[in-house]
Design a protein around this motif. Sequence first.
Motif: not given
Length: 209
Positions: A7-10, A15-18, A36-39, A199-204
């Motif tokens: 779930i956290i990696r998905e 977010q990386v795609e954004k 993730y580079h390609e995203l 929270p499982l994690g954060h993307f900042v």
Amino acid sequence: MTNIKSIIREGEYAQVEKLTLTGTILDIGGSTKSGYHELIKGTHSFFVVNLDPACEPNLFHDIETPFPLQDSQFDNAICLNVLEHIFETNLVFSEIVRCVKSGGTLAFATPFMHHIHGSPDDYLRYTESAYRRLAEKNNCKITSITTLGEGFFSLGYQCIFGALPNDFLKHYFKRIAIRSDMFLNKISRKYRTLSSRLPLGHFVVMVKQ
């Protein structure tokens, strides 16, 4: 079905795609073979710093020591699932910021409710408050903080994800966990309150001033 993500990696990859980044991107602790580079959208190139030869980095370096890189050398930076493995957090964070030009974007991802995992060690977990203090201390402005999954069922799934024997079961139980948390968060204010503390994690995402 193959390569089912946790779930956290998905959530992290979503977010990386954004991200839309232009120019040079400093990838701290990443890999030239990452998925993730390609995203990331935009016209850019990556410069990877890592100690692991399997990651085929552009620079072999222990990131807990000052980087042998120039000030403002890169347009942007990313650091995904790395900071929890770093004991000298303030040094690493300030070095990443130092190497990015003013106005550049910096993206970080870290787990919070997550099992202990090596690479080679696991030291710390970061709250939103910790990121805000790090940003303030290093002259950065946070533009977004996204929670990567929350809720008791998602937490339970995250704990057993690696033990599930095949992709079918991983996919099946992941959907049950996500839908259960969505349902309970919708009907119960108390559940929402408790879930927000798990929270499982954060993307900042932040910008260097």
